[in-house]
Design an enzyme around this catalytic site. Structure first.
Site, PDB file in Angstrom:
ATOM      1  N   LEU A 165     -42.809 -12.501 -18.075  1.00  0.00           N
ATOM      2  CA  LEU A 165     -43.726 -13.557 -17.515  1.00  0.00           C
ATOM      3  C   LEU A 165     -44.163 -13.400 -15.924  1.00  0.00           C
ATOM      4  CD1 LEU A 165     -41.604 -16.645 -18.756  1.00  0.00           C
ATOM      5  CD2 LEU A 165     -43.754 -15.718 -19.712  1.00  0.00           C
ATOM      6  N   THR A 184     -35.919 -12.672 -20.826  1.00  0.00           N
ATOM      7  CA  THR A 184     -37.561 -12.587 -20.995  1.00  0.00           C
ATOM      8  C   THR A 184     -38.313 -12.797 -19.624  1.00  0.00           C
ATOM      9  OG1 THR A 184     -37.522 -15.015 -21.153  1.00  0.00           O
ATOM     10  CG2 THR A 184     -37.195 -13.897 -23.141  1.00  0.00           C
ATOM     11  N   GLU A 185     -37.623 -12.930 -18.649  1.00  0.00           N
ATOM     12  CA  GLU A 185     -38.517 -12.989 -17.345  1.00  0.00           C
ATOM     13  C   GLU A 185     -39.462 -12.069 -16.899  1.00  0.00           C
ATOM     14  OE1 GLU A 185     -34.443 -15.094 -16.841  1.00  0.00           O
ATOM     15  OE2 GLU A 185     -35.075 -13.107 -17.615  1.00  0.00           O
ATOM     16  N   VAL A 186     -39.303 -10.906 -17.269  1.00  0.00           N
ATOM     17  CA  VAL A 186     -40.206  -9.591 -17.015  1.00  0.00           C
ATOM     18  C   VAL A 186     -41.381  -9.693 -17.625  1.00  0.00           C
ATOM     19  CG1 VAL A 186     -39.433  -8.165 -18.758  1.00  0.00           C
ATOM     20  CG2 VAL A 186     -40.374  -7.236 -16.553  1.00  0.00           C
ATOM     21  N   LEU A 228     -41.902 -12.451 -13.914  1.00  0.00           N
ATOM     22  CA  LEU A 228     -40.991 -12.979 -13.024  1.00  0.00           C
ATOM     23  C   LEU A 228     -39.657 -12.005 -13.151  1.00  0.00           C
ATOM     24  CD1 LEU A 228     -41.141 -16.658 -14.253  1.00  0.00           C
ATOM     25  CD2 LEU A 228     -42.311 -15.767 -12.094  1.00  0.00           C
TER      26      LEU A 228
END
Length: 262
Positions: free
Chosen positions: A138, A134-136, A140
């Protein structure tokens, strides 16, 4: 032991359960430090041959705790680097354990939770297991977990799932090698127990040397140096006490001494 972890030992197996079900076992700096310490202790524990990593409640691990993320948002570069290094050290400790590690993925694993799964030697999931980097979304990057996730699924698929943040179901996770196997909820523990039976039958020294062998071979080219290194490795283990006992017990049609002690 800290409330955020449960450690149970039975029949040469230690089960470490992330115990923050109220936040889907998301980790913060405290859990990271505690898990690192537990893994280091288990590495030195001669009564433990295999380590199982599990999660309490409905999820395996949701990645970073939101309150921890809020604190990090106010940190400068140096404090963020310190936190990132602590997470990197925890993942490295899990990955470099000389003992076999098994992830019991009964439910969702997101972001850093995917890294925990990928850093284990074997990962068995139920149909309820799902994964998401899920980082992308956010703004990140999954940087700290990337060595383990890219190793598991390969560069091409990592490009897709790192960039899209798509949810990966259990069947797809098995296809792309995030999971080693998928079992029904009712059969999950039985499947893992069967694996544990095989693992505790192996030699302690052999496990450590095999894990180091796989890491070395996977990272290098099949050149003369690697071929020579693999020959040296098998010669060394054949003349070790454990190697000699294994060969003699096979020829004598009996179980090796380490199984008798189990």
């Amino acid at each position: 032991m800290a409330d955020n972890l449960i450690v149970e030992k039975k029949d040469l197996v230690a089960t470490v359960t992330l115990n923050r079900p109220e936040v889907r076992n998301a980790f913060d700096d405290v859990l990271i430090a505690n898990l690192t310490r537990v893994l280091l202790d288990l590495e030195k524990d001669d009564t433990v041959r295999v380590v199982v990593l599990a999660g309490a409640g409905k999820a395996f691990c949701a990645g970073a705790d939101l309150n921890w993320m809020k604190r990090m948002a106010g940190y400068g570069y140096e404090d963020n680097l310190k936190d990132a290094n602590a997470l990197a050290a925890m993942l490295k400790t899990l990955d470099r354990m000389s003992k076999p590690t098994v992830a019991r993925v009964h439910g969702p694993a997101y972001a850093g939770g995917v890294g925990l799964v990928a850093a284990c030697d074997i990962a068995i999931g139920s149909p309820a297991a799902e994964f998401c980097l899920t980082e992308v979304k956010l703004g990140l990057s999954p940087a700290t977990i990337s060595p383990y996730v890219v190793r598991a699924m390969g560069e091409r698929l990592a490009r897709r799932y790192f960039l899209t943040g798509e949810v990966i179901d259990a069947d797809e996770a098995y296809r792309i090698r995030l999971l080693s196997g998928v079992s029904t909820v009712d059969e999950l523990d039985g499947t893992i127990d069967a694996l544990l039976g095989h693992l505790v039958a192996g030699g302690r020294e052999a496990h450590a040397k095999i894990k180091d062998l796989v890491r070395t071979v996977a990272a290098g080219a099949v050149d003369d140096a690697m071929i020579a290194d693999t020959a040296k490795r098998i010669a060394e283990i054949r003349v070790s006490q454990e190697g000699r006992e294994g060969i003699v017990s096979f020829l004598e049609k009996r179980k090796p001494a380490w199984v008798k002690k189990a």
